[in-house]
Structure formats: structure tokens, C-alpha cells
Design a protein around this motif. Structure first.
Motif, mmCIF file in Angstrom:
data_model
loop_
_atom_site.group_PDB
_atom_site.id
_atom_site.type_symbol
_atom_site.label_atom_id
_atom_site.label_comp_id
_atom_site.label_asym_id
_atom_site.label_seq_id
_atom_site.Cartn_x
_atom_site.Cartn_y
_atom_site.Cartn_z
ATOM 1 N N MET A 120 22.662 12.669 -37.479
ATOM 2 C CA MET A 120 22.719 14.104 -37.964
ATOM 3 C C MET A 120 21.004 13.897 -37.944
ATOM 4 N N ARG A 121 20.886 13.455 -38.613
ATOM 5 C CA ARG A 121 19.137 13.027 -38.656
ATOM 6 C C ARG A 121 18.380 13.906 -37.284
ATOM 7 N N ILE A 122 18.120 13.080 -36.151
ATOM 8 C CA ILE A 122 17.768 13.448 -34.684
ATOM 9 C C ILE A 122 19.116 14.587 -34.393
ATOM 10 N N GLU A 123 19.800 14.895 -34.798
ATOM 11 C CA GLU A 123 21.007 15.933 -33.937
ATOM 12 C C GLU A 123 20.019 17.078 -35.324
ATOM 13 N N ILE A 124 19.549 17.605 -36.107
ATOM 14 C CA ILE A 124 19.153 18.289 -36.653
ATOM 15 C C ILE A 124 18.128 18.173 -36.190
ATOM 16 N N ARG A 125 16.947 17.540 -35.884
ATOM 17 C CA ARG A 125 15.835 16.795 -35.334
ATOM 18 C C ARG A 125 16.271 17.904 -34.589
ATOM 19 N N ARG A 126 16.823 17.749 -33.134
ATOM 20 C CA ARG A 126 17.155 18.068 -31.701
ATOM 21 C C ARG A 126 17.368 19.514 -31.586
ATOM 22 N N LEU A 127 18.008 20.088 -32.796
ATOM 23 C CA LEU A 127 18.773 21.426 -33.255
ATOM 24 C C LEU A 127 17.620 22.004 -32.876
ATOM 25 N N LYS B 69 30.286 25.472 -29.633
ATOM 26 C CA LYS B 69 30.206 24.760 -28.840
ATOM 27 C C LYS B 69 28.682 24.285 -29.053
ATOM 28 N N LEU B 70 27.675 24.513 -29.128
ATOM 29 C CA LEU B 70 26.318 23.938 -30.081
ATOM 30 C C LEU B 70 26.941 22.771 -30.513
ATOM 31 N N MET B 71 27.875 23.439 -31.436
ATOM 32 C CA MET B 71 28.033 22.081 -32.494
ATOM 33 C C MET B 71 29.111 21.458 -32.663
ATOM 34 N N GLY B 72 29.435 21.320 -31.719
ATOM 35 C CA GLY B 72 30.809 21.247 -31.679
ATOM 36 C C GLY B 72 31.799 20.953 -32.393
ATOM 37 N N LEU B 73 31.987 22.133 -33.175
ATOM 38 C CA LEU B 73 32.988 22.451 -33.494
ATOM 39 C C LEU B 73 33.800 23.456 -33.283
ATOM 40 N N SER B 74 34.533 23.530 -31.707
ATOM 41 C CA SER B 74 35.344 24.286 -31.144
ATOM 42 C C SER B 74 36.612 24.287 -31.280
ATOM 43 N N ASP B 75 37.005 23.315 -31.240
ATOM 44 C CA ASP B 75 38.451 22.577 -31.814
ATOM 45 C C ASP B 75 38.848 22.601 -33.020
ATOM 46 N N LEU C 224 25.633 23.602 -41.051
ATOM 47 C CA LEU C 224 24.375 24.030 -40.156
ATOM 48 C C LEU C 224 24.988 25.281 -38.895
ATOM 49 N N ALA C 225 26.191 25.213 -38.247
ATOM 50 C CA ALA C 225 26.434 25.935 -37.909
ATOM 51 C C ALA C 225 25.863 27.905 -38.649
ATOM 52 N N ARG C 226 26.378 27.790 -39.558
ATOM 53 C CA ARG C 226 26.177 29.099 -40.643
ATOM 54 C C ARG C 226 24.933 29.887 -40.177
ATOM 55 N N ALA C 227 23.950 28.799 -40.362
ATOM 56 C CA ALA C 227 22.511 28.119 -40.127
ATOM 57 C C ALA C 227 22.240 29.277 -38.961
ATOM 58 N N VAL C 228 22.818 28.453 -38.100
ATOM 59 C CA VAL C 228 21.764 28.121 -36.784
ATOM 60 C C VAL C 228 23.147 29.922 -36.317
ATOM 61 N N VAL C 229 23.995 30.633 -36.607
ATOM 62 C CA VAL C 229 24.602 31.733 -36.146
ATOM 63 C C VAL C 229 24.150 32.600 -36.473
ATOM 64 N N SER C 230 23.295 32.428 -37.604
ATOM 65 C CA SER C 230 22.337 33.644 -38.180
ATOM 66 C C SER C 230 21.441 33.995 -37.544
ATOM 67 N N GLU C 231 21.105 33.873 -36.717
ATOM 68 C CA GLU C 231 19.797 33.397 -36.004
ATOM 69 C C GLU C 231 18.114 34.106 -36.363
ATOM 70 N N LYS D 119 14.244 22.289 -33.203
ATOM 71 C CA LYS D 119 13.140 22.054 -31.404
ATOM 72 C C LYS D 119 13.902 23.281 -30.328
ATOM 73 N N GLN D 120 14.885 22.852 -29.653
ATOM 74 C CA GLN D 120 15.898 23.525 -28.821
ATOM 75 C C GLN D 120 15.812 25.296 -29.693
ATOM 76 N N LEU D 121 15.923 25.601 -30.528
ATOM 77 C CA LEU D 121 16.003 26.674 -30.979
ATOM 78 C C LEU D 121 14.476 27.528 -31.565
ATOM 79 N N GLY D 122 13.894 26.388 -31.612
ATOM 80 C CA GLY D 122 12.682 27.031 -31.787
ATOM 81 C C GLY D 122 12.312 27.777 -33.097
ATOM 82 N N LEU D 123 12.951 26.118 -34.318
ATOM 83 C CA LEU D 123 13.250 27.415 -35.911
ATOM 84 C C LEU D 123 11.982 26.476 -36.970
#
Lengths: 370, 316
Positions: free
Chosen positions: A173-180, A120-126, A145-152, A182-186
Motif C-alpha cells: 500500500m505504501r507504493i500504491e499510495i505513493r503512485r496514486l 477502476k483505479l482502486m480495483g474495487l469494481s467487483d 482511499l477511493a473516498r478521498a480520490v472520488v472527491s477530487e 503522483k498520478q493524480l498530482g495530489l
């Protein structure tokens, strides 16, 4: 103490000359840290050493206050996005995302939950049932990116993740990665050869050349006070205009062509009569107006970008570029006056290439004005 | 009259004069002729050594022949009917299928094991790769003679070994229970080099990033083997299995040297049976009929593999 500490890290292959030398670095938790440098500078090698994919030849690497030199990648609690995404071509998007969780034998219910959240976060649901070859470049990037995110994992490493995308998508994608991030505190360590990516994304940047750190600092610091000629010419687009110069008693003579009057209070006295290289940013070469000290130059090339115009001209053996806001409708061969102000000039030592004096005038005010 | 009208008219005339269809047809014909020219060497060679013999064999299989191979009496399908009724041929078919069953899976599994081992980046791995693939460079005749000595009832290495452990000597090539297994072992050994090399090539073309990514994800060695290596290798495996099956059905050399079809016809594989029928018994008609049956079996096996196997193969 930082979250990631590199102490005197070096790398050599087969005990021959070092590809990385004496890297000392602290990266804070939650920081977006960019490693930038030309190809062959060792930035990817450094990242792979942090990941544990390359042996560390010398020095100590600490993650979260623990020495991890000897640990295999899986025990370093990090995720990584590769340049070519490293998606498994025979698995679906869903299986790709869950590959790591499966390998770690994480509970199926937890897997399902995390998959749903990430998709959902990465817009891959479909797209979960598709194979990588049925995805566009941008979608593949998202799966990586989702693979990296899902590992937490709290630390994420990225090795030139955007270099396979076209320019428009890259900007998105620059903006998206940056936002991600910040959002996840990575905590992010991001390798790129593109200085625009480095400038726009990083909290801090490290410029690497030939395996040696050139400068570490915030993007604006690197831009305003490049510590040597390499950083000066690497950061910023168009690149900084450079020229050989000597300082006489009351003049700065650039490439034996431009003579700029100075008063001694503006310049430190100890650099007089030394071999210098001066640098000036393209936006600091405005079209001259009345009442200002100007220099006549001959235009050799004009690039219209719509909102701004890049004008090239020769100064001695160097080709300089000036960036003027708006649309300037001059032609090649025109002679135009250009204003050069001493406050905008950086001084470098011609022998060592190190910065002696940065430009006293930064661009801060200009932005405020507009 | 203005100037534009005549020019417009002449343009229309010009267009109508060009017959697009005809020009296209001409161009197609030209490119077809050129293509044929390129294909000519292959067509001539295949025609002389493949298609002509194939049709000649089909033709011969409907006749009885004399010792020179000239057709004498047309018998229709009688050759086929006799053949399937013959216990020798039935035995030959049984042996052939058993032989394929013994050799193909074993060869592929052992070769895969060796290839995975040899794919590790270790010092001196080149030496092992050379050793493992070395049987590729040994001719069937040389390998067979080598194994002939290994299998020798009194001075052979295998029986000497058995002697040490106090086990009775085995007539490897003379005992009907062992002969087919012995020939299978020889064949497996001989085919190992080629199969190993192809599989190693397949392994090396797998992107190392996939393994690195899996390392970071914390995948174990066997998890990587199961989820990455085998699926990514599936096109190569598919190729290797197809080729090995075809090779197994066509085995001849080692039979001729090791057992000559004996004992009690247990190693009388179909190609050897064809050879005996044609060049020992001078029954070119029945030999041709058997060849056609072999051709159909291999064709069906291959088609079946493509139908069943291709769904499980992941091409990139």
C-alpha cells in the motif's frame, strides 16, 4: 509561497500548556509531505487542525493563499483518510464512496462517471455491492482511499492509514499510495509514527516531538544530517548507535572504552574537551579487516536476516548494533574486530542534543559500488 | 528380534486400549453437568416464578373457580368463547391497542429528539441529561399521584391553564373522550426517561470518526442525521420499540391510581381487566384466559417485529 502555509500555529486544550508550539511550515503544491513522530507528539492534532476538525488556538493557517482558520472542514476543499477508515458500516462500498458527492448534491451522471473511474483505479469494481464488514483490511483501506480520490479535492490528508494492516500489505500500500499521489498530482499530508513509512514515501519529512518541530527536510538529509539526537535516534533502523564521548588532543574517547585516534583537520577545534555525544550508524561499523584500525568487541546478540546480519555488542553502558551485509555465522560471546572510522561519526552537544558536526562520509558511494 | 518391533506393538496395544469414543462421551457428560450446575439458580427461580405460574394459568383458564381460586368445574374453551363475546373485553382490547398506538411512537420520537439534543457536546449538558432521564427514578405510584393533581378538575394545573385562555374546564380523567389520552400522556412522560437514556447510550456509541469524515465530505446536519445517526442507531431503536410495546401492553399502575378502568371502561386496559376479573370478581378462570390471550398477543407482536424489523436493522 507554498500551497499550505502554517504560521506560528499552536494548540492548547482548556488554555493549559500547549500541545503544539510555534509550528512554521510551508508545503508545496503536489508535494508528499510526511509528519512523523512518536505517539503523543501532536502530529495527528496538527493534521486535524489543517482539516478543520480541531480548533486552531494560535497562529495562521493558509491554504491556497487564503486564510482558512475560521472555515469549517467542508469549505477547505480537502479529503481525509482516517486511521480506522471511518467507513459507514451500514452502507455498501458504492454508497460509501458516493457519500460525499451525494452530500454535496452533485449530479447523478457525474457521480456515476466518477464512481466508475475511481473504482477502476482502486480495483474495487467487483466489490461495489458489498458492505464494509465483508471486506478484508486491505480492501477497506482501498475504499477509504477511493473516498478521498472520488472527491477530487487537490489536498489529501492521511492519518496513519496503514497502521491497521499487516506488514506485507503495508509495503504494497505504501507504493500504491505513493503512485496514486503522483498520478493524480495530489498534495498529500501524511501522518505516521513509522519512520520507515516516512522515509520511503515522503518528498519531505517533518519530525515532531512533544509538539515542537525537530527537523524538516528530505528523507536523505534527515538520515545523513540529523539536526539533533532525537532525529538521529528516530530516523533509521536499526537506530543510530549513540555514546558519550570526549575529545582530547589526539583521541576521541567513547564511553571511556573506545579510543579513536584523530588528526585535528578532521574535527572543528571548538568542540575539544566539551561533553559530547557521538552517533554512528549500524552500517558504518564494518567487520574489521587487515590493515585497518580495529576494536575488539564481544558479541552479545546476533540477528540473522538472511541478506544481512545484525550484531549487538556493549560499549560502556550502551548497546550498539552493527549491520553487516551477508550472512555472518558468528556466535554470542565471540570476540570480533570492528572498524570505526572517524568520518562516519556524528557529533552532538551532550547538553542541548543539537548536532555539532555531521559525518563527513555519506553512504552515497557504497550504493554506487554495489 | 530388533528393538523396534516390540515397542511398535506395545504402542498399537496402547492405542487400542484407549476407547476414544467412551472418553469423549464421559467428558461431554461432565461438561453438561457443570453447565447445568451454573444454570441451576436461574432454572429454579424461573421455574418457581415463571414457568410454574404460566402452566398453572393455562390450566386454570379451562376451569371455573371458587373465590379461593380452587378449580370447580371443567369448562374447556368456554372461558375463551365467553370472553371474546363479552363487550367489556372487546372494549378492553380496543382501549389497549389504542393505548399502545398513542404511547409507543410518541415516546420513541420525543425520546429520540431529546437524545439527539442531549448528545451535543455543550457546557452544562450533563444537567439536561439528568433532567431528561429523571423520570426513570420516579416510581409509577409517585408519578401517577403527581399527574392526578395535574388532572384535577378544579385545582389542577392543566385546567388552570385552560382557564387563563378562557377555555372550559376538561374532565381529563372523567370524560370518556379524554381519559385514555390523559393516561397515555402520563405513560409517555413516565417512559421518557428510560427510553431517552437507552437512545442516548446508543448515540454515544456511534464512532465520532464517521461524523468527522462526513464533515469533511460537506454533509449537512440533517443529511448526517438521516444517513448516519438513524441507521447506526437502528439496533437501539429496535430494542427500545420492542421493550416499549411490551411495557405498554402490561400497563397497570397508573390505571389503578388514575382512573380504575373508568370512565365507561375506556381505560380498562387488559392487565387492569385481568386484575379486576380475578381480584374483584373472583373469576380466576376468565382472568387466566385473558392472561393467556395477552401472552399470545405480546408473543405475536414481538415475533412479528423481529421478522419485519430485523431486516432493516444494521448490526455492526
Amino acid at each position: 509561497m507554498g500551497y499550505i502555509e502554517l504560521m506560528d500555529i499552536s494548540k492548547s486544550y482548556n488554555k493549559q500548556s500547549n500541545v503544539l508550539n510555534g509550528i512554521d511550515l510551508n508545503i508545496e503544491k503536489g508535494e508528499f509531505f510526511v509528519l512523523v513522530g512518536p505517539s503523543g507528539s501532536g502530529k495527528s492534532t496538527l493534521l486535524r487542525m489543517i482539516a478543520g476538525l480541531e480548533e486552531i488556538s494560535g497562529g495562521t493557517l493558509k491554504i491556497n493563499e487564503k486564510i482558512v482558520n475560521h472555515l469549517p472542514p467542508k469549505d477547505r476543499n480537502l479529503s481525509m483518510v482516517f486511521q480506522n477508515y471511518a467507513l459507514y458500516p451500514h452502507l455498501t462500498v458504492e454508497q460509501n464512496i458516493l457519500f460525499g458527492l451525494n452530500a454535496r448534491k452533485i449530479d447523478k451522471q457525474v457521480q456515476k462517471k466518477r464512481l466508475e473511474e475511481t473504482a477502476k483505479l482502486m480495483g474495487l469494481s467487483d466489490l461495489l455491492k458489498r458492505k464494509p464488514r465483508e471486506l478484508s483490511g486491505g480492501q477497506r483501506q482501498r475504499v477509504a482511499l477511493a473516498r478521498a480520490v472520488v472527491s477530487e479535492a487537490p489536498l489529501c490528508l492521511m492519518d496513519e492509514p496503514l497502521s491497521n494492516l499487516d506488514a506485507k500489505l503495508r509495503a504494497n500500500m505504501r507504493i500504491e499510495i505513493r503512485r496514486l499521489q503522483k498520478q493524480l498530482g495530489l498534495t498529500m499530508i501524511y501522518v505516521t509514527h513509522d519512520q520507515v513509512e516516512a522515509m520511503t514515501m515522503g518528498d519531505r519529512i517533518m519530525v515532531l516531538n512533544d509538539g515542537v518541530i525537530q527537523q524538516v527536510g528530505e528523507p536523505i538529509t534527515l538520515y545523513n544530517k540529523p539536526s539533533n539526537l532525537f532525529v538521529a535516534s528516530f530516523i533509521g533502523s536499526p537506530k543510530m548507535n549513540l555514546g558519550k564521548a570526549v575529545l582530547t588532543d589526539d583521541h576521541l574517547i567513547i564511553e571511556e572504552e573506545l579510543k579513536i585516534p584523530i588528526n585535528s583537520t578532521q574535527i572543528e577545534t571548538n568542540i575539544k574537551n566539551k561533553n559530547l555525544i557521538i552517533g554512528i550508524r549500524a552500517e558504518n561499523l564494518p567487520l574489521g579487516s587487515n590493515g585497518e584500525e580495529t576494536y575488539e568487541i564481544e558479541v552479545v546478540n546476533v540477528e540473522q536476516l538472511g541478506n544481512e546480519t545484525l550484531v549487538s555488542f556493549e560499549v560502556g553502558s550502551e548497546l550498539w548494533t552493527a549491520k553487516w551485509l551477508g550472512q555472518w555465522l558468528g556466535k554470542v560471546g565471540d570476540k570480533v574486530p570492528v572498524h570505526i572510522s572517524i568520518e562516519n561519526i556524528h557529533f552532538f552537544d551532550a547538553h542541548t542534543g543539537n548536532l555539532i558536526q555531521a559525518a563527513s562520509n555519506t553512504n552515497k558511494q557504497e550504493v554506487v559500488k554495489i | 528380534m530388533s528393538m523396534s518391533n516390540p515397542t511398535l506393538e506395545s504402542l498399537e496395544n496402547e492405542i487400542s486400549e484407549i476407547n476414544f469414543e467412551q472418553i469423549k462421551k464421559k467428558q461431554r457428560l461432565k461438561s453438561f453437568a457443570k453447565g447445568m450446575l451454573f444454570l441451576l439458580p436461574s432454572i429454579v427461580l424461573f421455574g418457581a416464578f415463571l414457568f410454574y405460574p404460566l402452566f398453572k394459568t393455562i390450566y386454570l383458564s379451562f376451569f371455573l373457580t371458587n373465590a379461593q381460586g380452587e378449580t370447580t368445574v371443567f369448562v374447556g374453551l368456554q372461558n375463551y368463547i365467553d370472553m371474546f363475546a363479552s363487550p367489556v373485553f372487546q372494549q378492553s382490547m380496543k382501549s389497549t391497542f389504542l393505548f399502545v398506538l398513542y404511547t409507543v411512537p410518541t415516546t420513541v420520537v420525543i425520546a429520540l429528539f431529546l437524545a439527539v439534543l442531549a448528545n451535543e457536546k455543550l457546557k452544562g449538558i450533563g444537567l439536561f441529561r439528568t433532567i431528561f432521564s429523571s423520570t426513570m427514578g420516579i416510581s409509577v405510584a409517585a408519578a401517577s399521584v403527581f399527574w392526578l393533581y395535574m388532572f384535577h378538575p378544579s385545582i389542577g394545573f392543566l385546567n388552570k391553564m385552560l382557564e387563563i385562555f378562557g377555555i372550559d374546564a376538561i374532565g381529563w380523567l372523567t370524560d370518556p373522550k379524554w381519559a385514555l389520552l390523559a393516561v397515555s400522556a402520563t405513560t409517555i412522560w413516565m417512559n421518557l426517561g428510560f427510553t431517552f437514556l437507552i437512545l442516548l447510550g446508543g448515540l454515544q456509541s456511534i464512532d465520532s470518526y464517521l461524523y468527522e469524515s462526513a464533515d469533511i465530505d460537506g454533509a449537512s446536519y440533517f443529511y448526517k442525521l438521516r444517513r448516519i445517526t438513524i441507521p447506526m442507531l437502528s439496533p437501539t431503536l429496535f430494542f427500545v420499540i420492542t421493550v416499549t410495546i411490551i411495557n405498554a401492553f402490561q400497563t397497570f399502575g397508573q390505571i389503578d391510581i388514575l382512573t380504575q378502568g373508568g370512565p365507561q371502561n375506556t381505560t380498562n386496559l387488559i392487565v387492569y381487566s385481568i386484575y379486576r376479573e380475578a381480584f374483584a370478581n373472583y373469576q380466576f378462570g376468565t382472568a387466566s384466559a385473558q392472561s393467556i390471550v395477552l401472552f399470545i398477543i405480546i408473543l405475536v407482536m414481538t415475533v412479528l417485529q423481529f421478522k419485519l424489523g430485523e431486516r432493516k436493522v444494521h448490526y455492526q
